[in-house]
Structure formats: C-alpha cells, structure tokens
Motif scaffolding. Structure first.
Motif, short mmCIF file in Angstrom:
data_model
loop_
_atom_site.label_atom_id
_atom_site.label_comp_id
_atom_site.label_asym_id
_atom_site.label_seq_id
_atom_site.Cartn_x
_atom_site.Cartn_y
_atom_site.Cartn_z
N LYS A 73 -41.30 -95.67 -40.14
CA LYS A 73 -42.47 -95.89 -39.29
C LYS A 73 -42.27 -97.17 -38.48
O LYS A 73 -41.75 -98.17 -39.00
N PRO A 74 -42.69 -97.17 -37.22
CA PRO A 74 -42.64 -98.42 -36.45
C PRO A 74 -43.46 -99.50 -37.16
O PRO A 74 -44.55 -99.22 -37.67
N MET A 124 -31.11 -97.52 -34.03
CA MET A 124 -32.00 -98.66 -34.27
C MET A 124 -32.85 -98.88 -33.04
O MET A 124 -32.33 -98.92 -31.92
N HIS A 125 -34.16 -99.01 -33.25
CA HIS A 125 -35.10 -99.27 -32.17
C HIS A 125 -35.73 -100.64 -32.38
O HIS A 125 -36.28 -100.90 -33.45
N ILE A 126 -35.64 -101.50 -31.37
CA ILE A 126 -36.31 -102.80 -31.38
C ILE A 126 -37.01 -102.94 -30.04
O ILE A 126 -36.35 -102.96 -28.98
N ASP A 127 -38.34 -102.99 -30.09
CA ASP A 127 -39.16 -102.99 -28.87
C ASP A 127 -38.72 -101.82 -27.99
O ASP A 127 -38.74 -100.69 -28.44
N GLU A 128 -38.31 -102.07 -26.75
CA GLU A 128 -37.96 -101.00 -25.82
C GLU A 128 -36.48 -100.61 -25.87
O GLU A 128 -36.05 -99.71 -25.15
N GLU A 129 -35.69 -101.27 -26.72
CA GLU A 129 -34.26 -101.00 -26.80
C GLU A 129 -33.94 -100.06 -27.96
O GLU A 129 -34.60 -100.09 -28.98
N SER A 179 -41.23 -108.26 -33.47
CA SER A 179 -40.69 -107.14 -32.70
C SER A 179 -41.09 -105.82 -33.36
O SER A 179 -41.10 -105.72 -34.59
N THR A 180 -41.40 -104.83 -32.55
CA THR A 180 -41.64 -103.50 -33.09
C THR A 180 -40.29 -102.88 -33.39
O THR A 180 -39.41 -102.84 -32.53
N GLN A 181 -40.12 -102.40 -34.62
CA GLN A 181 -38.82 -101.89 -35.06
C GLN A 181 -38.97 -100.62 -35.87
O GLN A 181 -39.98 -100.43 -36.55
N PHE A 182 -37.97 -99.77 -35.77
CA PHE A 182 -37.82 -98.63 -36.68
C PHE A 182 -36.39 -98.12 -36.54
O PHE A 182 -35.69 -98.46 -35.59
N GLU A 198 -46.94 -105.47 -40.37
CA GLU A 198 -47.92 -104.56 -39.79
C GLU A 198 -47.22 -103.24 -39.53
O GLU A 198 -46.28 -103.17 -38.73
N VAL A 199 -47.65 -102.17 -40.23
CA VAL A 199 -47.11 -100.83 -39.99
C VAL A 199 -47.97 -100.21 -38.91
O VAL A 199 -49.21 -100.19 -39.00
N LEU A 200 -47.31 -99.72 -37.86
CA LEU A 200 -48.00 -99.19 -36.68
C LEU A 200 -48.15 -97.67 -36.78
O LEU A 200 -47.37 -97.01 -37.46
N ALA A 201 -49.11 -97.13 -36.08
CA ALA A 201 -49.28 -95.67 -36.04
C ALA A 201 -48.06 -95.07 -35.36
O ALA A 201 -47.60 -95.57 -34.34
#
Length: 121
Positions: A49-50, A68-73, A89-92, A117-120
């Motif tokens: 989860k992001p 690997m996802h970090i923000d928009e990358e 950073s938003t990561q998943f 913080e786990v995001l939807a």
C-alpha cells in the motif's frame, strides 16, 4: 553481543501489507541504536500500500524483481539494489517477478507506528 536470526523473529503483516520480521529496534534490544532494521517480503504479483514515513528509509533488495515507486518516480529494482527513500515521500513497491521479493528495510530514526501514514490505494 546481539545476534538475531531471521527465523527467530516473529513474522507479521505490516500496515502496507508487506510481510515483516523486525531484526533490530532500539525499543526491543538492550543496545540503543538510532535506526531499525527489518526483513520484508512481498509475494509474487503483490503490491504494498502507498505510505509515507516521517523518517528516511533504505531498502536493500536481496532477491526477486520489483518496481519501486517514490512520489512520481518508478524504477525497476532487483538483487543488490539499494534504494533511498526520503522522509515524507509516498512510497510503495510491486513484486513484478515470479518469486518472493525479499529486502531489508533500514529506517532512521527508528520506525514508529505514529510516524507512518498508510494512504488509500
């Protein structure tokens, strides 16, 4: 001397749905360290989860293939890749391979539930 064997660490599902075993954490050892170290597993075809941490984090890929996802990358990762994840950073990570994606997670300062913080999805 403190030695932790992976097999002796309890396995649990983290808030991001990865399967973790916490190896070192200052709250759970007699030694005061700044960081925490965990072993993570993401099963084939699964995506965590992001989420965001207030702390910086490093993933070190042991086996498997992922995205690997970090923000928009987004970037492909595999064995012997180290990934730096800046604080907030938003990561998943996605397991894009046919075997388990195994990696170490180093969080500095040490991981705290209140710092994540786990995001939807």
């Amino acid at each position: 001397m403190i030695i932790k064997r992976l097999a002796d660490c309890e396995e649990f599902t983290a808030g991001d749905d990865s399967i973790l075993r916490e190896l070192l954490h200052s709250d759970k050892t007699a030694v005061r360290i700044r960081y925490s170290l965990a072993h993570a597993k993401v099963l084939p075809g699964q995506v965590t989860k992001p989420h965001r941490l207030k702390s910086s984090e490093v993933y070190y890929i042991i086996t498997g293939q992922g995205l690997m996802h970090i923000d928009e990358e987004a970037c492909e990762v595999g064995p012997e890749c180290a990934v730096y994840i800046p604080p907030n950073s938003t990561q998943f990570i996605e397991n894009t391979g046919s075997s388990d994606l195994l990696f170490l997670c180093i969080v500095d300062p040490a991981w705290r539930k209140t710092d994540e913080e786990v995001l939807a999805s």
